[in-house]
Design an enzyme around this catalytic site. Structure first.
Site, PDB file in Angstrom:
ATOM      1  N   GLY A  89      53.735  23.475  47.894  1.00  0.00           N
ATOM      2  CA  GLY A  89      54.877  24.371  47.790  1.00  0.00           C
ATOM      3  C   GLY A  89      54.860  25.376  48.916  1.00  0.00           C
ATOM      4  CE1 TYR A  90      55.084  24.057  53.742  1.00  0.00           C
ATOM      5  CE2 TYR A  90      55.799  22.675  51.942  1.00  0.00           C
ATOM      6  CZ  TYR A  90      55.112  22.835  53.111  1.00  0.00           C
ATOM      7  OH  TYR A  90      54.432  21.785  53.655  1.00  0.00           O
ATOM      8  CG  PHE A  91      54.274  31.562  49.611  1.00  0.00           C
ATOM      9  CD1 PHE A  91      53.689  32.742  49.205  1.00  0.00           C
ATOM     10  CD2 PHE A  91      53.641  30.373  49.271  1.00  0.00           C
ATOM     11  CE1 PHE A  91      52.503  32.738  48.480  1.00  0.00           C
ATOM     12  CE2 PHE A  91      52.466  30.353  48.546  1.00  0.00           C
ATOM     13  CZ  PHE A  91      51.888  31.541  48.148  1.00  0.00           C
TER      14      PHE A  91
END
Length: 163
Positions: free
Chosen positions: A29-31
């Site tokens: 996942g990516y912030f």
């Protein structure tokens, strides 16, 4: 400082499968950070988890800092910080020509996409091109995993067809 020098390609065939030595399922996942911020990723790869910070791409190089973290922390970060910006894939390691290629088979919203990456010691390093390799997409930012988390492959109009 750690530097990642990487070239990325689409695949022309599935002939790579016969040479694959291992496979690991990954969820990353990516912030959500606004440019020009670094890319911040949390990844669960098999039984391990990592937090990675990557700088901006210059040609095919970028700074990269990666740290192993507890899987429970990674799961919490995926839930709390990444929202829907998640990429699911299986990564296969495929030796060819003295290098180990990372072939990613994507799932979920990126299903149908396959990429192959090679990490190099220098931007001008030479390597043998496997017969199963398709066009290079290193400069096409749409194929970065961070971009795929925001604009998945299945939503693209006229997405390239792969073998």
């Amino acid at each position: 400082m750690a530097v990642e020098i990487e070239r990325k390609f689409l695949l022309a065939s599935e002939a790579w499968r016969s040479g694959a030595e291992s496979a690991v399922r990954m969820v990353q996942g990516y912030f959500e950070l606004l440019p020009p911020s670094p890319t911040v990723r949390v990844r669960i790869a098999g039984e391990k988890a990592f937090l990675t910070v990557k700088g901006p791409v210059r040609n095919i190089s970028r700074s990269e800092f990666e740290y192993e973290i507890p899987v429970a922390d990674a799961e919490a970060m995926l839930r709390e910080f990444c929202g829907g910006r998640v990429v699911e894939k299986v990564r296969y390691l495929v030796p060819y020509g003295g290098f180990v290629w990372e072939v990613d088979e994507y799932f979920g919203e990126n299903e149908g996409l396959f990429t192959a990456e090679i990490e190099l010691d220098g931007e001008e390093a030479s390597f043998s091109v496997p017969p199963w390799l398709g066009p290079e997409v290193s400069a096409d930012r749409r194929y970065s995993n961070g971009a795929l988390s925001r604009n998945p492959y299945r939503r693209w109009n006229n997405a390239p067809k792969q073998a």
